[in-house]
Every structure is written in C-alpha cells, then in structure tokens.
Design a protein around this motif. Structure first.
Motif, PDB file in Angstrom:
ATOM      1  N   ALA A  52       0.831  -1.206   0.000  1.00  0.00           N
ATOM      2  CA  ALA A  52       0.000   0.000   0.000  1.00  0.00           C
ATOM      3  C   ALA A  52       0.865   1.255   0.000  1.00  0.00           C
ATOM      4  O   ALA A  52       0.570   2.222  -0.707  1.00  0.00           O
ATOM      5  N   LEU A  53       1.933   1.234   0.778  1.00  0.00           N
ATOM      6  CA  LEU A  53       2.828   2.395   0.818  1.00  0.00           C
ATOM      7  C   LEU A  53       3.514   2.588  -0.533  1.00  0.00           C
ATOM      8  O   LEU A  53       3.686   3.716  -0.994  1.00  0.00           O
ATOM      9  N   ALA A  54       3.895   1.476  -1.167  1.00  0.00           N
ATOM     10  CA  ALA A  54       4.539   1.546  -2.481  1.00  0.00           C
ATOM     11  C   ALA A  54       3.583   2.134  -3.519  1.00  0.00           C
ATOM     12  O   ALA A  54       3.993   2.926  -4.366  1.00  0.00           O
ATOM     13  N   ARG A  55       2.312   1.746  -3.451  1.00  0.00           N
ATOM     14  CA  ARG A  55       1.321   2.319  -4.374  1.00  0.00           C
ATOM     15  C   ARG A  55       1.233   3.832  -4.193  1.00  0.00           C
ATOM     16  O   ARG A  55       1.137   4.583  -5.164  1.00  0.00           O
ATOM     17  N   ASP A  56       1.280   4.296  -2.941  1.00  0.00           N
ATOM     18  CA  ASP A  56       1.245   5.738  -2.680  1.00  0.00           C
ATOM     19  C   ASP A  56       2.443   6.452  -3.293  1.00  0.00           C
ATOM     20  O   ASP A  56       2.348   7.616  -3.674  1.00  0.00           O
ATOM     21  N   ALA A  57       3.578   5.750  -3.361  1.00  0.00           N
ATOM     22  CA  ALA A  57       4.798   6.339  -3.934  1.00  0.00           C
ATOM     23  C   ALA A  57       4.885   6.090  -5.436  1.00  0.00           C
ATOM     24  O   ALA A  57       5.864   6.488  -6.066  1.00  0.00           O
ATOM     25  N   HIS A  58       3.887   5.421  -6.008  1.00  0.00           N
ATOM     26  CA  HIS A  58       3.867   5.085  -7.437  1.00  0.00           C
ATOM     27  C   HIS A  58       5.095   4.251  -7.820  1.00  0.00           C
ATOM     28  O   HIS A  58       5.752   4.510  -8.826  1.00  0.00           O
ATOM     29  N   MET A  59       5.384   3.241  -6.981  1.00  0.00           N
ATOM     30  CA  MET A  59       6.531   2.355  -7.206  1.00  0.00           C
ATOM     31  C   MET A  59       6.099   0.923  -6.940  1.00  0.00           C
ATOM     32  O   MET A  59       5.109   0.684  -6.246  1.00  0.00           O
ATOM     33  N   SER A  60       6.870  -0.017  -7.464  1.00  0.00           N
ATOM     34  CA  SER A  60       6.645  -1.409  -7.090  1.00  0.00           C
ATOM     35  C   SER A  60       7.121  -1.583  -5.652  1.00  0.00           C
ATOM     36  O   SER A  60       7.916  -0.782  -5.142  1.00  0.00           O
ATOM     37  N   ALA A  61       6.641  -2.626  -4.993  1.00  0.00           N
ATOM     38  CA  ALA A  61       7.008  -2.849  -3.592  1.00  0.00           C
ATOM     39  C   ALA A  61       8.520  -3.034  -3.439  1.00  0.00           C
ATOM     40  O   ALA A  61       9.126  -2.487  -2.508  1.00  0.00           O
ATOM     41  N   GLY A  62       9.122  -3.781  -4.340  1.00  0.00           N
ATOM     42  CA  GLY A  62      10.566  -4.005  -4.259  1.00  0.00           C
ATOM     43  C   GLY A  62      11.359  -2.729  -4.461  1.00  0.00           C
ATOM     44  O   GLY A  62      12.291  -2.437  -3.707  1.00  0.00           O
ATOM     45  N   HIS A  63      10.990  -1.968  -5.477  1.00  0.00           N
ATOM     46  CA  HIS A  63      11.695  -0.716  -5.743  1.00  0.00           C
ATOM     47  C   HIS A  63      11.490   0.267  -4.587  1.00  0.00           C
ATOM     48  O   HIS A  63      12.428   0.945  -4.157  1.00  0.00           O
ATOM     49  N   PHE A  64      10.271   0.328  -4.066  1.00  0.00           N
ATOM     50  CA  PHE A  64       9.980   1.210  -2.940  1.00  0.00           C
ATOM     51  C   PHE A  64      10.849   0.848  -1.735  1.00  0.00           C
ATOM     52  O   PHE A  64      11.457   1.728  -1.114  1.00  0.00           O
ATOM     53  N   SER A  65      10.932  -0.429  -1.398  1.00  0.00           N
ATOM     54  CA  SER A  65      11.730  -0.852  -0.240  1.00  0.00           C
ATOM     55  C   SER A  65      13.201  -0.493  -0.425  1.00  0.00           C
ATOM     56  O   SER A  65      13.846   0.013   0.501  1.00  0.00           O
ATOM     57  N   ARG A  66      13.733  -0.746  -1.629  1.00  0.00           N
ATOM     58  CA  ARG A  66      15.146  -0.417  -1.885  1.00  0.00           C
ATOM     59  C   ARG A  66      15.384   1.090  -1.831  1.00  0.00           C
ATOM     60  O   ARG A  66      16.342   1.558  -1.218  1.00  0.00           O
ATOM     61  N   ALA A  67      14.487   1.861  -2.455  1.00  0.00           N
ATOM     62  CA  ALA A  67      14.643   3.318  -2.477  1.00  0.00           C
ATOM     63  C   ALA A  67      14.496   3.907  -1.076  1.00  0.00           C
ATOM     64  O   ALA A  67      15.237   4.815  -0.698  1.00  0.00           O
ATOM     65  N   PHE A  68      13.563   3.371  -0.284  1.00  0.00           N
ATOM     66  CA  PHE A  68      13.356   3.861   1.073  1.00  0.00           C
ATOM     67  C   PHE A  68      14.596   3.593   1.924  1.00  0.00           C
ATOM     68  O   PHE A  68      15.060   4.472   2.654  1.00  0.00           O
ATOM     69  N   ARG A  69      15.135   2.388   1.812  1.00  0.00           N
ATOM     70  CA  ARG A  69      16.336   2.039   2.583  1.00  0.00           C
ATOM     71  C   ARG A  69      17.506   2.927   2.175  1.00  0.00           C
ATOM     72  O   ARG A  69      18.270   3.392   3.026  1.00  0.00           O
ATOM     73  N   LEU A  70      17.646   3.174   0.892  1.00  0.00           N
ATOM     74  CA  LEU A  70      18.722   4.030   0.404  1.00  0.00           C
ATOM     75  C   LEU A  70      18.561   5.467   0.923  1.00  0.00           C
ATOM     76  O   LEU A  70      19.533   6.098   1.348  1.00  0.00           O
ATOM     77  N   ALA A  71      17.335   5.964   0.938  1.00  0.00           N
ATOM     78  CA  ALA A  71      17.083   7.350   1.358  1.00  0.00           C
ATOM     79  C   ALA A  71      17.139   7.533   2.875  1.00  0.00           C
ATOM     80  O   ALA A  71      17.636   8.547   3.358  1.00  0.00           O
ATOM     81  N   TYR A  72      16.642   6.552   3.644  1.00  0.00           N
ATOM     82  CA  TYR A  72      16.493   6.738   5.088  1.00  0.00           C
ATOM     83  C   TYR A  72      17.313   5.777   5.940  1.00  0.00           C
ATOM     84  O   TYR A  72      17.263   5.861   7.173  1.00  0.00           O
ATOM     85  N   GLY A  73      18.045   4.876   5.336  1.00  0.00           N
ATOM     86  CA  GLY A  73      18.944   4.015   6.098  1.00  0.00           C
ATOM     87  C   GLY A  73      18.313   2.821   6.770  1.00  0.00           C
ATOM     88  O   GLY A  73      18.985   2.099   7.509  1.00  0.00           O
ATOM     89  N   GLU A  74      17.033   2.596   6.550  1.00  0.00           N
ATOM     90  CA  GLU A  74      16.361   1.421   7.114  1.00  0.00           C
ATOM     91  C   GLU A  74      15.143   1.082   6.270  1.00  0.00           C
ATOM     92  O   GLU A  74      14.675   1.907   5.488  1.00  0.00           O
ATOM     93  N   SER A  75      14.654  -0.119   6.438  1.00  0.00           N
ATOM     94  CA  SER A  75      13.511  -0.561   5.643  1.00  0.00           C
ATOM     95  C   SER A  75      12.242   0.169   6.091  1.00  0.00           C
ATOM     96  O   SER A  75      12.175   0.685   7.216  1.00  0.00           O
ATOM     97  N   PRO A  76      11.226   0.202   5.225  1.00  0.00           N
ATOM     98  CA  PRO A  76       9.955   0.838   5.628  1.00  0.00           C
ATOM     99  C   PRO A  76       9.361   0.194   6.884  1.00  0.00           C
ATOM    100  O   PRO A  76       8.867   0.896   7.770  1.00  0.00           O
ATOM    101  N   TYR A  77       9.439  -1.124   6.991  1.00  0.00           N
ATOM    102  CA  TYR A  77       8.900  -1.816   8.160  1.00  0.00           C
ATOM    103  C   TYR A  77       9.647  -1.397   9.427  1.00  0.00           C
ATOM    104  O   TYR A  77       9.038  -1.102  10.457  1.00  0.00           O
ATOM    105  N   SER A  78      10.964  -1.345   9.338  1.00  0.00           N
ATOM    106  CA  SER A  78      11.772  -0.950  10.490  1.00  0.00           C
ATOM    107  C   SER A  78      11.462   0.488  10.903  1.00  0.00           C
ATOM    108  O   SER A  78      11.332   0.791  12.096  1.00  0.00           O
TER     109      SER A  78
END
Length: 165
Positions: A52-78
């Motif tokens: 659901a969060l990935a849809r809000d970012a207009h990204m696939s779940a995998g790409h969203f998780s990788r991009a989020f970790r790269l930007a904020y240093g941890e996974s979206p779940y963490s």
C-alpha cells in the motif's frame, strides 16, 4: 566537439541529455518517499503494509523498499516499527495503560512481535521500561523525556545487564 551531421543544433551530449531527466526523476522519487514517510509518521497506528505504501509512492514494492532504505537508512517496516515504539514509550511513561493495551494502541497486532522489537530498540522489555520510566521520569517535562528516551535504531541498544532487586 564537431557537430554531427543531421543532429539538431544546440543539444548537448547523450550523457548530458540523459542526466537531467534522471536527476529530475530522482528528486520526484525522493519527494514521493518523503510523503509516504510523513504518512507513516501520522498513521503509525493504522495497518500499513509495504504494498500500500509503495502504491502511494507510485513504485513497485521491491523498488519502494530499496529506495526507502537508500534514502532513510532502514527498511519501511523498520521505520514504522521505530515510530510505533517511540509512541509506545510515551504511553508506557504515562503509566495508565497495560503493555497489551499500549501494543494495540500503537498499531501492533502481535504482543510477542511488539515486545521483541521494543526490547531490541530500547534495551529492556516494555514491562520493565514501564516500571522504571514512571519513577525515573517523575518531574521531567514530556518534551525532555521524549529526547532522552528516544529509541536506538538498527539493533544498537546495549545488552541489558541482569539486575538483582
């Protein structure tokens, strides 16, 4: 550099042409990630999943998780769990709710997962934190207590030594 016959005048090299759209896309992605992170900060108690969060970012779940970790240093779940634990710490310091009530109030659906993650971030189980925090924070303004007790991310909490009471 000599002009290429048939090429439109005034255009840069291929790398110059391609870098501008890539940089612009990167900035758009960062803005989307920030909006989703802000949503996580606001709606931490709601059931949020990566899809659901990935849809809000207009990204696939995998790409969203990788991009989020790269930007904020941890996974979206963490990141979400850290927000939930921060709020749980505040509720436990108040002292008027049980650990189970706090667990569900911050959006966790499993007391076991909540307690495990709480202990990882804070260094002590929620029941111990609640017992110690009520007396330790007496008279301390809430804004100071929040800063002093901010949870540590990425399993950096020191191992708690057993205490004989």
């Amino acid at each position: 550099m000599p002009a290429v016959p048939g090429a439109p005048a005034g255009r840069g090299t291929i790398s110059e042409v391609n870098s501008t759209p890539a940089a612009a896309q990167h900035l758009r992605d960062l803005a989307r990630l920030r909006r989703v992170r802000d949503r996580m900060d606001r709606e931490y108690a709601q059931p949020l999943d990566v899809e659901a969060l990935a849809r809000d970012a207009h990204m696939s779940a995998g790409h969203f998780s990788r991009a989020f970790r790269l930007a904020y240093g941890e996974s979206p779940y963490s990141y979400l769990m850290t927000r939930r634990i921060e709020r749980a710490m505040a509720l436990l310091r108040r002292g008027d709710l049980s650990v189970t009530e706090v667990c569900f109030a911050v959006g966790c659906s499993s007391l076991g997962t909540f307690s495990t993650r709480f202990a990882e971030l804070v260094g002590v189980p929620p029941s111990t934190y609640r017992r110690q925090a009520v007396s330790a924070m007496a008279g301390m303004p809430p804004c100071v207590a929040k800063q002093v007790t901010r949870p540590i991310r990425n399993r950096e909490a020191p191992a708690a030594e057993p205490r004989l009471e």
